[in-house]
Every structure is written in C-alpha cells, then in structure tokens.
Scaffold this active site. Structure first.
Site: not given
Length: 314
Positions: A229, A277
């Site tokens: 993250r 991502h």
C-alpha cells in the site's frame, strides 16, 4: 433465492458478471448495486469496490461483504460499514500468480539496473553498467509481509535462485526462506537483505513503516519494491534516500495518492520505475469463481479464508 449485489466495473460490467455467475452458481440472483428495484433488506451478499459511505449499513441482512480487490481499505474507510458482517478479501490463484510475476520482474529490473537502460534509451545514449552484472544468487531479497501474497512471492523468488528472507508480525515457517518476526526481528531482517519487497497490509501499525532509517539499514546497493500500500512508505524519506544514494533503485506500484499526481517528483526520478497499481489485477472470471466458492462455503456454514479481522486491521 440468494441475492448478490455488485458494485465493480459499473453498470456496463453487469452483463458479464451475470453471465459468469449464471455458469458458476445458477441459483444466485445477481443485481446491480444501483438497481432501484432491489430491496436492501433482501440482499445477502455484496461484491464491492469503493461503496458509497452508509450504503452497506442499509443492507441489514447481509451475510458477507466481498471486496473486489485484495485490499479492504476502500470499504473500511466508511465509518458506518457493518463491522459485525464478515468482510472477505479477494483471493484465488490468479492474483497470487500475477503478484509473483510482477515482483520477479521488479527484482530482476533492480538486479540488472533497468532504470539505467531506460534513461539511456530516452537520451539515445549507449549506456552500459560499469563492472560485471550481479546474478540472482548474489542478491538477498527480503519480503516484508508473509500473508496470502507475500508467502507465494517469497517461495517464487527462492525458486528463481535468490537468497530470500521474510518478515511478519508473527512467526512463520517457509521452506527455503529465512523468517523473522516481530519488532525484535525487524532490524536483523533489514540488515540481511539488499532488496526490500513491501507486501504488508495497511494498518495503524504499518502506516509509514518504511522510513529513511529503515532504508538505511539495507545492504548496498539497496532496492525497494512497494506492492503493498502506498502509505506504508514515507515518500519524503524515500526521495531523500534516493537522492543521497542510500537507496539505489525503487520500483513502485502503489502510492499514497492515486493516480500519482503529475507534479510528483517520483515521475521524473532516474532511479524510479513506476507502474499504475497493476501488480495483481485479477480478471472478472477469476473473481467470480472465487466469490462463488466463498458464497457456497458460507451458505453451508463453513469458515472461509481471507476474512478481515478488525482487531488486526487486515
């Protein structure tokens, strides 16, 4: 009839979801998240990505919430999400395989200094490394987080010939991987690796865990791969470490703000590789298969893996 509402991919994706579940679980009623004909009290399961705050709480008879992604912070950021309802993270074989492939590519990119070649290509300069290139046997890779993605990644790196260590909050055992655990084991773990793969979930304890001091403990030339993250890494510390050469290379797939703003200095940094991502992005078919398995298990009163634990934060 068991009812599943879906908020993933928008209304245009619903026909595909319906076709997939018609094959996998014909008895399941699949409805769109925004279908006005759906009574929230009659919804049994919700497969969601970034649900509007308060919507899940209105589904008073929910049996489970299924995240359309591996992470669940897009759900738990809602202060009113029904915490007594099981929250299940996305799983299945495909996301793990994708993550293994991505990390392997990232590690080899650091090993062979791909940013150097990229800069040379952009500048039309025949750029070569000075000295002989390292081999996989020379690199010590540390995987931070040994959960449903970290453990298979570590095992895959072992098979590829790297020296691999791993760190988790609690003791783990993986064949071929030197494992460390807890606060006491963190420094030994960091000092034993030169490339750090961050695969931790985001919790109050892990947010900002990768600081300048953490990066400074890595063996040289040091590399960082963040596929966990964005908020796990203190961006100012990352840039400081890159600029003063404490860190040689970074491969980043996740960021505190996504999409990464155009003004971010990371875009133009010569020692950084950026991806949007995409390290593990399962197909709808793969996700539907996993969701069907979970719903069948829950309907039969069985426990399921990857259940979010509010006490642990993942």
């Amino acid at each position: 009839m068991v009812c599943l509402v879906i908020k993933s991919g928008g209304a245009a994706a619903l026909p595909e979801w319906k076709a997939l579940f018609a094959r996998l679980m014909p008895s399941l009623a699949v409805r769109d998240w925004n279908d006005p004909a759906v009574d929230p009290a009659h919804v049994d399961y919700a497969l969601v990505w970034k649900p509007e705050p308060g919507r899940l709480a209105k589904m008073v008879n929910l049996k489970a919430i299924l995240s359309a992604a591996v992470g669940v912070d897009h759900i738990t950021c809602d202060p009113n999400w029904p915490k007594t309802v099981p929250l299940i993270r996305m799983g299945g074989e495909l996301p793990a395989q994708q993550m293994e492939d991505y990390v392997l590519w990232a590690v080899f990119s650091i090993l062979r200094d791909a940013p150097l070649w990229r800069t040379g290509q952009q500048e039309k300069v025949w750029t070569r490394q000075t000295g002989a290139a390292r081999t996989s046997a020379d690199m010590k890779v540390g995987v931070m987080g040994l959960g449903s993605l970290g453990a298979p990644v570590a095992t895959r790196l072992v098979r590829a010939g790297f020296q691999v260590s791993g760190w988790a909050r609690h003791a783990r055992t993986l064949e071929g991987v030197t494992c460390y655990a807890g606060t006491k084991g963190l420094n030994r773990f960091l000092q034993g690796c030169d490339t750090l793969v961050c695969l931790l979930p985001e919790t109050p304890e892990t947010k900002g865990i990768v600081t300048y001091d953490v990066l400074a403990q890595l063996r040289k030339p040091a590399g960082l791969i963040n596929v966990g993250r964005g908020p796990l890494v203190v961006e100012a510390d990352l840039l400081r470490a890159l600029n003063d050469k404490t860190l040689h290379t970074a491969v980043l797939d996740v960021f505190e703000q996504e999409p990464l703003p155009a003004f971010s200095p990371l875009w133009a940094h010569p020692r950084v590789l950026i991806t949007p991502h995409i390290a593990a992005e399962a197909s709808r078919a793969s996700r539907a298969e996993y969701v069907a398995q979970v719903i069948r298990a829950l309907e039969q009163g069985q426990d399921v893996p990857l259940r979010y634990d509010p006490a642990r934060g993942y």
